[in-house]
Enzyme design. Structure first.
Site, PDB file in Angstrom:
ATOM      1  N   SER A  45     -78.987 -20.258 -60.906  1.00 50.10           N
ATOM      2  CA  SER A  45     -79.117 -18.998 -61.634  1.00 50.10           C
ATOM      3  C   SER A  45     -78.066 -18.022 -61.128  1.00 50.10           C
ATOM      4  O   SER A  45     -77.701 -18.042 -59.946  1.00 50.10           O
ATOM      5  CB  SER A  45     -80.508 -18.398 -61.429  1.00 50.10           C
ATOM      6  OG  SER A  45     -80.572 -17.075 -61.926  1.00 50.10           O
ATOM      7  N   TYR A  85     -86.488 -15.822 -54.909  1.00 51.76           N
ATOM      8  CA  TYR A  85     -85.919 -16.567 -56.036  1.00 51.76           C
ATOM      9  C   TYR A  85     -84.415 -16.744 -55.845  1.00 51.76           C
ATOM     10  O   TYR A  85     -83.874 -17.846 -56.036  1.00 51.76           O
ATOM     11  CB  TYR A  85     -86.213 -15.819 -57.333  1.00 51.76           C
ATOM     12  CG  TYR A  85     -85.686 -16.497 -58.580  1.00 51.76           C
ATOM     13  CD1 TYR A  85     -86.441 -17.468 -59.237  1.00 51.76           C
ATOM     14  CD2 TYR A  85     -84.444 -16.169 -59.116  1.00 51.76           C
ATOM     15  CE1 TYR A  85     -85.978 -18.084 -60.392  1.00 51.76           C
ATOM     16  CE2 TYR A  85     -83.972 -16.773 -60.267  1.00 51.76           C
ATOM     17  CZ  TYR A  85     -84.736 -17.730 -60.903  1.00 51.76           C
ATOM     18  OH  TYR A  85     -84.263 -18.347 -62.028  1.00 51.76           O
ATOM     19  N   ALA A 140     -82.699 -16.767 -53.094  1.00 50.47           N
ATOM     20  CA  ALA A 140     -82.444 -17.716 -52.007  1.00 50.47           C
ATOM     21  C   ALA A 140     -82.619 -19.150 -52.482  1.00 50.47           C
ATOM     22  O   ALA A 140     -81.822 -20.039 -52.151  1.00 50.47           O
ATOM     23  CB  ALA A 140     -83.388 -17.433 -50.837  1.00 50.47           C
ATOM     24  N   LYS A 155     -82.284 -20.337 -55.530  1.00 48.68           N
ATOM     25  CA  LYS A 155     -81.251 -20.721 -56.484  1.00 48.68           C
ATOM     26  C   LYS A 155     -79.883 -20.829 -55.832  1.00 48.68           C
ATOM     27  O   LYS A 155     -79.057 -21.671 -56.229  1.00 48.68           O
ATOM     28  CB  LYS A 155     -81.222 -19.727 -57.649  1.00 48.68           C
ATOM     29  CG  LYS A 155     -82.466 -19.782 -58.534  1.00 48.68           C
ATOM     30  CD  LYS A 155     -82.643 -21.159 -59.167  1.00 48.68           C
ATOM     31  CE  LYS A 155     -83.771 -21.185 -60.181  1.00 48.68           C
ATOM     32  NZ  LYS A 155     -83.906 -22.500 -60.852  1.00 48.68           N
TER      33      LYS A 155
END
Length: 257
Positions: free
Chosen positions: A142, A157, A159, A161
């Site tokens: 992402s 989140y 971290a 991705k």
């Protein structure tokens, strides 16, 4: 070698981006294992759509956030169609809290689903892929992994991705020269395919400015699952056989690292 007949596992394959990927690869002749964790109805709809277009698919329930279920998922995929040739590790989840308010359970769950699941699945699949001298692994990172925050998704989140990009590069090293591994890096993507929404594809260009988190999107629109599916389709094809260990930005130009 095309992907005709290739056994393809798409985690989180029943909704949104995963559904778009499942449709696109089925149209190329791949045999699709649609993984889902809760919504069996959506998974069955995805399978029915693929079968309606003359493809082969099956739905398999597994919570990829649990290590043991990752192994069971691979076993069920093998039982359905044979050894997995292509893995699209797409399943993911966001988070609810900022760092100061994040309980250990939330950290662990987000990391397990978004990052550790890919590790667990690759650990099961790589030996066979290398032995058969063929494999394609595509992971779903992402832009938030680069920005550190986005919308309601915060540092946990981000971290997970960002870590996924590093893990994908490691898989690429260990799988070479027979297995390629690449990450897709989406940004703002609608949840439904254009097909499910009854929209034309590709979308008509617009001059209206589109923004995400205050950043202008140069392509002036949000992404669609089809945008991501097209990139995945390329990365699992023979045309991409010299591309591995890369993080491909599919974001309408909002992020150009």
């Amino acid at each position: 070698m095309s992907i005709e007949g290739k056994v393809t596992l798409v985690t989180g394959g029943s909704h949104g981006i995963g559904r778009g990927i499942s449709y696109a690869l089925a149209r190329e002749g791949a045999r699709i294992v649609v993984n889902y964790s809760r919504d069996q109805e959506a998974a069955d709809q995805t399978v029915a759509k693929i079968e309606g277009m003359g493809g082969e698919a099956t739905a398999v329930r597994a919570d990829v956030g649990e290590i043991g279920e990752c192994k069971a998922l691979i076993e069920k995929a093998n039982e359905a169609f044979g050894p997995v040739d292509i893995l699209v590790s797409n399943a993911g989840m966001g988070q609810r809290n900022k760092i100061a308010d994040t309980p250990d359970e939330e950290w662990e769950r987000v990391i397990n689903v978004n990052l550790r699941a890919t590790f667990a699945l690759a650990r099961e699949l790589l030996p066979g892929m290398i032995e058969r001298k063929y494999g394609r692994i595509v992971t779903m990172s992402s832009s938030i992994g680069y920005m550190g925050i986005g919308g309601s998704s915060f540092s946990t989140y981000a971290a997970s991705k960002a870590g996924l990009v590093g893990l994908t590069k490691g898989i690429a090293h260990e799988g070479a020269p027979y297995v390629t591994a690449n990450a897709i890096v989406p940004c703002i993507i609608r949840k439904e395919t254009a097909e499910d929404r009854g929209e034309a594809w590709p979308p008509e260009p617009t001059q209206d400015d589109t923004f995400y988190l205050g950043w202008r999107v140069p392509m002036n629109r949000s992404g669609r699952p089809e945008d991501i599916a097209a990139a995945v389709k390329f990365l699992v094809s023979d045309e991409s056989c010299f591309i591995t260990g890369q993080a491909i930005q599919v974001n309408g130009g909002i992020l150009m690292p």
